[in-house]
Enzyme design. Structure first.
Site, PDB file in Angstrom:
ATOM      1  N   GLU B 150       0.824  -1.210   0.000  1.00 17.71           N
ATOM      2  CA  GLU B 150       0.000   0.000   0.000  1.00 17.71           C
ATOM      3  C   GLU B 150       0.859   1.260   0.000  1.00 17.71           C
ATOM      4  O   GLU B 150       1.941   1.282   0.581  1.00 17.71           O
ATOM      5  CB  GLU B 150      -0.980   0.009   1.171  1.00 17.71           C
ATOM      6  CG  GLU B 150      -0.347   0.029   2.524  1.00 17.71           C
ATOM      7  CD  GLU B 150      -1.373  -0.144   3.635  1.00 17.71           C
ATOM      8  OE1 GLU B 150      -2.531   0.249   3.459  1.00 17.71           O
ATOM      9  OE2 GLU B 150      -0.994  -0.681   4.679  1.00 17.71           O
ATOM     10  N   HIS B 152       0.845   4.528   1.556  1.00 15.91           N
ATOM     11  CA  HIS B 152       0.177   4.915   2.801  1.00 15.91           C
ATOM     12  C   HIS B 152       0.899   6.120   3.396  1.00 15.91           C
ATOM     13  O   HIS B 152       2.137   6.150   3.435  1.00 15.91           O
ATOM     14  CB  HIS B 152       0.250   3.712   3.763  1.00 15.91           C
ATOM     15  CG  HIS B 152      -0.524   3.843   5.010  1.00 15.91           C
ATOM     16  ND1 HIS B 152      -0.197   4.733   6.013  1.00 15.91           N
ATOM     17  CD2 HIS B 152      -1.633   3.185   5.448  1.00 15.91           C
ATOM     18  CE1 HIS B 152      -1.071   4.622   6.997  1.00 15.91           C
ATOM     19  NE2 HIS B 152      -1.955   3.691   6.687  1.00 15.91           N
ATOM     20  N   ASP B 182      -3.983   3.983  -0.350  1.00 16.25           N
ATOM     21  CA  ASP B 182      -4.731   4.233   0.886  1.00 16.25           C
ATOM     22  C   ASP B 182      -5.103   5.715   0.848  1.00 16.25           C
ATOM     23  O   ASP B 182      -4.228   6.578   0.751  1.00 16.25           O
ATOM     24  CB  ASP B 182      -3.846   3.923   2.095  1.00 16.25           C
ATOM     25  CG  ASP B 182      -4.531   4.228   3.419  1.00 16.25           C
ATOM     26  OD1 ASP B 182      -4.661   3.303   4.235  1.00 16.25           O
ATOM     27  OD2 ASP B 182      -4.921   5.398   3.652  1.00 16.25           O
ATOM     28  N   GLU B 267     -12.063   1.826   5.094  1.00 10.64           N
ATOM     29  CA  GLU B 267     -11.135   1.582   6.184  1.00 10.64           C
ATOM     30  C   GLU B 267     -11.321   2.708   7.198  1.00 10.64           C
ATOM     31  O   GLU B 267     -10.625   3.730   7.153  1.00 10.64           O
ATOM     32  CB  GLU B 267      -9.695   1.543   5.650  1.00 10.64           C
ATOM     33  CG  GLU B 267      -8.906   0.434   6.270  1.00 10.64           C
ATOM     34  CD  GLU B 267      -7.406   0.518   5.990  1.00 10.64           C
ATOM     35  OE1 GLU B 267      -6.791  -0.543   6.025  1.00 10.64           O
ATOM     36  OE2 GLU B 267      -6.874   1.602   5.766  1.00 10.64           O
TER      37      GLU B 267
END
Lengths: 134, 305
Positions: B150, B152, B182, B267
């Site tokens: 990811e 992130h 993300d 998320e």
């Protein structure tokens, strides 16, 4: 299911023979969002009524298995799963007095995906908990 | 016109799972959003990870069937700094990924997100990531799974970490490795509550992370060809469907313009008071669906139900 707090009410009790207690135990919910290899937990420090009990002096029980501080550091297979607890076993001659105590815990979690400056992170909790039997 | 797929990561229900929510409860909440996909964290959701019991497997497939959900991504970890004094070898890292690929395949997942340990504050992954992944590309191909590290916060899109992943894809020519975005990288206002494990030390020292790194949504165009899956990170959406940190009103039109047709897997990473996450996830789905429908209506496309 477990209490939301890390420190659990049930499981806080003295150990050893009545009249000659050798210590006490504290049950702690695994509070991380993922299961953790034991080697990623660098220790669990407790403070009871202002008295410090460093991780290095105690032992940890996971299921039926007990680990010393040094053994935990090398245990890379066994895990603490989400939704479960572990028990901190603390040696203390005489144990703790019956009644309500202030209990604080600090878990040193090492998250390898965190920047090195945050390894470990200290995941803390504190609450009152009760010893029933002397 | 391309349409998003909607899903939820069980990461959203962190702290509730294991205290006030069962796995079946979570399935019910995910299905209740109208999602078609469910994302799990392997070592969180599987009580005996890495070896699920037969009873658990039976329950998993029964729940998928009952709630009509497909497995999307399985999150996994490569704990490179495995003990205080020792880092994982390439062989150990490769074995970890192989184990998770096989497990993900067994459970029906199409994506695997390995989270590698890092070596610095910019989240540069441990160098074993590349040979450890490369040794698994054939296995991933056989199992029809795409491995997705990811991108992130605080790592932005335009960064050597992202560049190295893309160079790897281009060098190997693999179709079984890509990027997971993300949406926390687009956060443009400070967090007052981080549900990812906030501590006093993190609050004092991780300012760029908590304040948001404000990646321009236009940067998605540079990498979207490598992005088959998005984790829709968010922290708080109020009762007026206003997100306090993530600029969905810019992200959604950009993804639509770029023709993104993969999952947006919620998320939630905000306050961890019991059950708050359930309502927060529902608000995010309402918000993104509304923005998608508005974009489609303005561009003569389908209006999604």
């Amino acid at each position: 299911m477990l209490e939301r707090s890390h420190i659990q009410s049930t499981g806080f009790h003295n150990i050893g023979p009545v009249g000659a207690r050798t210590g006490f135990e504290v049950r702690i919910r695994q509070p991380n969002y993922r299961s953790s290899r034991l080697s990623l937990i660098e220790g669990v420090d407790l403070v009871i009524d202002g008295v410090e009990y460093p991780a290095e002096q105690g032992r940890i029980r996971v299921g039926d298995r007990e680990y010393s501080h040094a053994e935990m550091a090398e245990e890379t297979v066994a895990r603490l799963y989400v939704g479960t607890y572990f028990t901190v076993i603390v040696p203390k001659a005489g144990g703790l007095a019956p009644g309500v105590h202030h209990v604080a815990s600090s878990i040193r979690f090492r998250h390898p995906y965190f920047p090195p400056e945050f390894q470990p992170v200290f995941v803390r909790d504190a609450r009152h908990a009760t010893i029933i039997l002397p | 016109m391309s349409a998003f797929k909607y899903g939820v990561s069980l990461y959203s229900y962190t702290e509730d799972l294991g205290t006030v929510m069962s796995l079946e409860d979570a399935f019910d909440h995910v299905a209740g959003t109208g999602s078609t996909g469910i994302e799990i964290l392997g070592e969180t959701s599987i009580p005996t990870y890495p070896e699920p019991t037969t009873a658990w497997l039976d329950s998993w497939f029964a729940l998928l069937d009952r709630y009509q959900l497909e497995p999307t991504n399985m999150a996994a970890w490569v704990d490179t700094r495995i003990t205080i004094g020792r880092n994982m070898s390439v062989e150990e890292g490769a074995a970890q990924i192989a184990q998770d690929l096989r497990l993900a395949h067994r459970l029906g997942f199409k994506f695997l997100r390995p989270k590698f340990g890092v070596i610095d504050g910019e989240l540069t992954p441990d160098p074993i990531w590349q040979p450890a992944v490369e040794r698994n590309l054939d296995l991933a191909h056989r199992l029809d799974i795409v491995i997705l590290p990811e991108i992130h916060s605080p790592t932005p899109i335009k960064h050597p970490v992202t560049d190295a992943y893309i160079a790897f894809i281009e060098r190997t020519g693999t179709k079984n490795f890509g990027l997971m975005i993300d949406t926390g990288i687009f956060q443009d206002r400070p967090l007052n509550k981080w549900g990812g494990g906030e501590t006093d030390e993190i609050r004092k020292k991780a300012l760029s992370f908590l304040n948001g790194i404000k990646v321009p949504v236009e940067h998605l165009a540079d990498v979207i060809q490598y992005v088959p899956f998005i984790q829709a990170k968010f922290h708080h959406i109020d009762e007026n469907l206003h997100d306090h940190h993530i600029p969905w009103d810019r992200i959604v039109p950009m993804l639509k313009k770029l023709g993104y047709a993969g999952y947006l897997s919620s998320e939630y990473e905000g306050a961890r008071d019991p059950w708050v996450s359930i309502e927060q996830v529902r608000r995010q789905h309402a918000l993104i669906r509304k923005l998608e429908a508005e974009y489609d209506a303005a561009h003569g496309g389908n209006v999604h139900a």
